[in-house]
Design an enzyme around this catalytic site. Structure first.
Site, PDB file in Angstrom:
ATOM      1  CB  CYS A 116     -13.823   5.902   2.876  1.00 42.37           C
ATOM      2  SG  CYS A 116     -12.639   4.620   2.622  1.00 42.37           S
ATOM      3  CG  HIS A 256     -11.799   9.423   3.383  1.00 42.05           C
ATOM      4  ND1 HIS A 256     -11.887   8.728   4.609  1.00 42.05           N
ATOM      5  CD2 HIS A 256     -11.454   8.675   2.527  1.00 42.05           C
ATOM      6  CE1 HIS A 256     -11.245   7.568   4.229  1.00 42.05           C
ATOM      7  NE2 HIS A 256     -11.170   7.302   2.863  1.00 42.05           N
ATOM      8  CG  ASN A 286      -8.352   5.306   4.032  1.00 39.88           C
ATOM      9  OD1 ASN A 286      -9.409   5.389   4.899  1.00 39.88           O
ATOM     10  ND2 ASN A 286      -8.642   5.124   2.715  1.00 39.88           N
TER      11      ASN A 286
HETATM   12  O1  UT7 Z   1     -10.639   5.630   0.955  1.00 44.36           O
HETATM   13  C1  UT7 Z   1     -11.272   5.110  -0.437  1.00 44.36           C
HETATM   14  C2  UT7 Z   1     -10.912   5.731  -1.548  1.00 44.36           C
HETATM   15  N1  UT7 Z   1      -9.567   5.467  -1.951  1.00 44.36           N
HETATM   16  C3  UT7 Z   1      -8.660   6.222  -2.310  1.00 44.36           C
HETATM   17  O2  UT7 Z   1      -9.051   7.520  -2.606  1.00 44.36           O
HETATM   18  C4  UT7 Z   1      -7.437   5.810  -2.881  1.00 44.36           C
HETATM   19  C5  UT7 Z   1      -7.286   6.405  -4.496  1.00 44.36           C
HETATM   20  N2  UT7 Z   1      -5.970   6.318  -5.028  1.00 44.36           N
HETATM   21  C6  UT7 Z   1      -4.719   6.321  -4.704  1.00 44.36           C
HETATM   22  O3  UT7 Z   1      -4.691   7.043  -3.183  1.00 44.36           O
HETATM   23  C7  UT7 Z   1      -3.552   6.285  -5.465  1.00 44.36           C
HETATM   24  O4  UT7 Z   1      -4.122   5.951  -6.988  1.00 44.36           O
HETATM   25  C8  UT7 Z   1      -2.583   5.104  -5.119  1.00 44.36           C
HETATM   26  C9  UT7 Z   1      -1.934   5.783  -3.697  1.00 44.36           C
HETATM   27  C10 UT7 Z   1      -3.508   3.851  -4.710  1.00 44.36           C
HETATM   28  C11 UT7 Z   1      -1.529   4.764  -5.917  1.00 44.36           C
HETATM   29  O5  UT7 Z   1      -1.014   5.921  -6.493  1.00 44.36           O
HETATM   30  P1  UT7 Z   1      -0.909   6.302  -8.131  1.00 44.36           P
HETATM   31  O6  UT7 Z   1      -0.234   7.588  -7.931  1.00 44.36           O
HETATM   32  O7  UT7 Z   1      -2.260   6.309  -8.405  1.00 44.36           O
HETATM   33  O8  UT7 Z   1      -0.145   5.382  -8.583  1.00 44.36           O
HETATM   34  P2  UT7 Z   1      -0.359   4.047  -9.768  1.00 44.36           P
HETATM   35  O9  UT7 Z   1      -1.265   3.179  -9.331  1.00 44.36           O
HETATM   36  O10 UT7 Z   1      -0.683   5.092 -10.852  1.00 44.36           O
HETATM   37  O11 UT7 Z   1       0.952   3.434  -9.884  1.00 44.36           O
HETATM   38  C12 UT7 Z   1       2.240   4.277 -10.499  1.00 44.36           C
HETATM   39  C13 UT7 Z   1       3.210   3.309 -10.268  1.00 44.36           C
HETATM   40  C14 UT7 Z   1       2.983   2.044 -10.949  1.00 44.36           C
HETATM   41  O12 UT7 Z   1       4.241   1.561 -11.627  1.00 44.36           O
HETATM   42  P3  UT7 Z   1       4.341   1.563 -13.117  1.00 44.36           P
HETATM   43  O13 UT7 Z   1       3.184   0.646 -13.821  1.00 44.36           O
HETATM   44  O14 UT7 Z   1       4.511   3.143 -13.314  1.00 44.36           O
HETATM   45  O15 UT7 Z   1       5.890   0.915 -13.484  1.00 44.36           O
HETATM   46  C15 UT7 Z   1       2.753   0.994  -9.712  1.00 44.36           C
HETATM   47  O16 UT7 Z   1       3.057  -0.187  -9.742  1.00 44.36           O
HETATM   48  O17 UT7 Z   1       3.848   2.950  -9.077  1.00 44.36           O
HETATM   49  C16 UT7 Z   1       3.576   1.500  -8.731  1.00 44.36           C
HETATM   50  N3  UT7 Z   1       3.358   1.464  -7.331  1.00 44.36           N
HETATM   51  C17 UT7 Z   1       4.288   1.538  -6.360  1.00 44.36           C
HETATM   52  N4  UT7 Z   1       5.645   1.633  -6.247  1.00 44.36           N
HETATM   53  C18 UT7 Z   1       6.289   1.564  -4.965  1.00 44.36           C
HETATM   54  C19 UT7 Z   1       2.207   1.035  -6.868  1.00 44.36           C
HETATM   55  N5  UT7 Z   1       2.262   0.896  -5.527  1.00 44.36           N
HETATM   56  C20 UT7 Z   1       3.395   1.129  -5.107  1.00 44.36           C
HETATM   57  C21 UT7 Z   1       4.299   1.014  -3.934  1.00 44.36           C
HETATM   58  N6  UT7 Z   1       5.681   1.321  -4.026  1.00 44.36           N
HETATM   59  N7  UT7 Z   1       3.568   0.679  -2.743  1.00 44.36           N
END
Ligand code: UT7
Length: 328
Positions: A116, A256, A286
């Site tokens: 990225c 980004h 993205n």
């Molecule tokens: O471009 C290169 C760099 N990349 C980035 O900068 C991306 C960085 N990361 C992110 O943008 C975020 O971490 C994500 C969007 C990938 C995830 O968001 P988050 O708020 O960090 O969610 P999380 O991974 O902490 O997950 C929270 C909950 C989990 O469920 P539990 O364990 O709390 O029951 C996940 O399983 O959300 C769940 N979850 C979803 N639920 C519905 C994860 N993905 C989804 C989804 N739909 N698509």
């Protein structure tokens, strides 16, 4: 000694027509529109569909538009750098395929693999040739077909990415505009948190790597989120301090586009109001190396000569940085 800067004198982009909405994704994985919008700010993304269509095709469209806008002929281009992690092939590079598609036989080209941050890296490389006086027309292209390495059974990644390409033309400027400073960083300790495991020399393709879905991008989202905020804030603050920039004197922050929450946290920590922050993530998601040039392209009509702009990115590697320029 003359003071030559590399100015961005034209920008163009390309987005495939096919739209993949949150409701389309609801039919593919266990997710919902509300979760995706509130956690990422994304409502739809563009996807390049169809057999045998690669990143070079999007790159060709973006660069063709750039040449038309700037009035350059293909062989006026001295160098084309393509930032991508989804080149048409593992090798050869995609920059030269794009050059061939456009009939550029003069000069040379190569790819940059910095995920990225690829566009920021390529811009930093390209500026050197303009500043040292050796080249006059350098094209920096960021292009990724993320849909080719996204696992559409993994709800944590498939909601994030889209396809697209954006390109800028760098030319020598002696009017005080152009790229003025860059803070470019990397840290290989981040490799395991955002990567495509198989298909390289360590884990070449086997029936097992395919069955284990190891040819798709994998991410530890929370870890990368924190690193992305820390890296971009620190790079932006470094560049602001070095150039005596304040939230008032800065015209635009171009971050980004990985997650709207990352964008707004970076802006808030760097004390930059959201009205000055370019945001395109809602419609395009993205697009990896393409997000920064696509932002510039989408906001082009609002940009004025001498606008003070900071570009910042963070990505796999880890790679990150910030670049300060005055709009040419
Ligand atoms: O471009 C290169 C760099 N990349 C980035 O900068 C991306 C960085 N990361 C992110 O943008 C975020 O971490 C994500 C969007 C990938 C995830 O968001 P988050 O708020 O960090 O969610 P999380 O991974 O902490 O997950 C929270 C909950 C989990 O469920 P539990 O364990 O709390 O029951 C996940 O399983 O959300 C769940 N979850 C979803 N639920 C519905 C994860 N993905 C989804 C989804 N739909 N698509």
């Amino acid at each position: 000694m003359t003071n030559i800067s590399a100015g961005i004198t034209a920008v163009h982009g390309y987005l495939p027509e096919q739209i993949l909405t949150n409701s389309d994704l609801e039919k593919m994985v266990e997710t919902n529109d509300e979760w995706i919008r509130s956690r990422t700010g994304i409502s739809e993304r563009r996807i390049l569909t169809g057999e045998g269509r690669g990143t070079s095709e999007m790159g060709e469209h973006a660069v063709r538009g750039l040449l038309e806008k700037s009035g350059l002929k293909p062989n006026d281009v001295d160098l084309l750098i393509c930032a991508t992690v989804t080149g048409d092939y593992i090798f050869p590079d995609t920059a030269n395929i794009v050059r061939d598609r456009l009939g550029i036989t003069n000069g040379w080209g190569f790819d940059v693999n910095a995920a990225c941050s690829g566009f920021l890296y390529a811009l930093h490389i390209g500026r050197q040739f303009i500043e040292n006086g050796s080249l006059k027309n350098v094209i920096v292209l960021g292009a990724d077909k993320m849909s080719s390495i996204v696992d559409y059974t993994d709800r944590t990644t498939c909601i994030l990415f889209g396809d697209g390409a954006g390109a800028v033309l760098l030319q020598p400027k002696e009017d005080g505009t152009g790229i003025l400073d860059s803070e470019i960083r990397s840290d290989g300790a981040g490799a395991e948190f955002l990567f495509q495991k198989a298909g390289g020399s360590k884990y070449p393709a086997t029936a097992e790597t395919v069955a284990n879905r190891e040819h798709f991008a994998q991410q530890d989202g929370r870890t990368v989120f924190k690193a992305a905020v820390g890296g971009m804030v620190s790079a932006v603050q470094t560049v602001m301090k070095r150039n005596d920039l304040t939230n008032e004197s800065l015209s635009w922050l171009v971050p980004h586009q990985a997650n709207l929450r990352i964008i707004s946290t970076v802006a808030s920590m760097a004390d930059i109001p959201m009205e000055k922050v370019m945001v395109t993530i809602e419609k395009y998601g993205n697009t990896t190396a393409a997000t920064l040039p696509l932002c510039l392209w989408q906001y082009e009509e609002q940009l004025k000569k001498n606008d003070k702009i900071i570009l910042t990115a963070f990505g796999g590697g880890y790679t990150w940085g910030a670049t300060y320029l005055k709009w040419s």
